[in-house]
Design a protein around this motif. Structure first.
Motif, mmCIF file in Angstrom:
data_model
loop_
_atom_site.group_PDB
_atom_site.id
_atom_site.type_symbol
_atom_site.label_atom_id
_atom_site.label_comp_id
_atom_site.label_asym_id
_atom_site.label_seq_id
_atom_site.Cartn_x
_atom_site.Cartn_y
_atom_site.Cartn_z
ATOM 1 N N SER A 22 -44.656 -29.553 -33.110
ATOM 2 C CA SER A 22 -45.918 -29.193 -32.860
ATOM 3 C C SER A 22 -46.209 -27.644 -32.704
ATOM 4 O O SER A 22 -47.070 -27.236 -33.141
ATOM 5 N N ARG A 25 -45.677 -26.071 -36.084
ATOM 6 C CA ARG A 25 -46.992 -26.299 -36.970
ATOM 7 C C ARG A 25 -48.159 -25.528 -36.420
ATOM 8 O O ARG A 25 -48.787 -24.860 -37.367
ATOM 9 N N PHE A 26 -48.414 -25.325 -35.258
ATOM 10 C CA PHE A 26 -49.495 -24.523 -34.817
ATOM 11 C C PHE A 26 -49.458 -23.074 -34.925
ATOM 12 O O PHE A 26 -50.300 -22.487 -35.605
ATOM 13 N N GLY A 28 -47.559 -21.651 -37.334
ATOM 14 C CA GLY A 28 -47.544 -21.671 -38.865
ATOM 15 C C GLY A 28 -48.941 -21.641 -39.267
ATOM 16 O O GLY A 28 -49.433 -20.809 -40.126
ATOM 17 N N ARG A 29 -49.864 -22.489 -38.802
ATOM 18 C CA ARG A 29 -51.302 -22.615 -39.200
ATOM 19 C C ARG A 29 -52.074 -21.174 -38.486
ATOM 20 O O ARG A 29 -53.201 -21.094 -39.131
ATOM 21 N N GLU A 30 -51.640 -20.759 -37.445
ATOM 22 C CA GLU A 30 -52.265 -19.521 -37.124
ATOM 23 C C GLU A 30 -51.863 -18.088 -37.946
ATOM 24 O O GLU A 30 -52.291 -17.260 -37.708
#
Length: 64
Positions: A22, A25-26, A28-30
């Motif tokens: 989690s 992913r967080f 990376g998305r930022e």
């Protein structure tokens, strides 16, 4: 901004892989570059991040 390092540790079965995936992913998305390392003898972090199991099975484990 400098380098951020996060370590997730604890007893077996407490959700370390879920938390690690989690966070990866967080961030990376930022827009951050993420290097997720799984030190478990049963490495499923890659699967949790969407890497096909066949691709993971081809990798040599890091010797301890």
């Amino acid at each position: 901004m400098g380098t951020l390092r996060i370590t997730v540790a604890g007893k077996g079965g407490v959700g370390k892989t879920v938390v690690s995936a989690s966070l990866a992913r967080f961030f990376g998305r930022e827009g951050h570059n993420v290097l997720a390392v799984d030190g478990d003898s049963n490495p499923v972090l890659g699967v949790s991040l969407g890497v096909p199991l066949a691709q993971i099975a081809d990798r040599e484990p890091i010797p301890t």
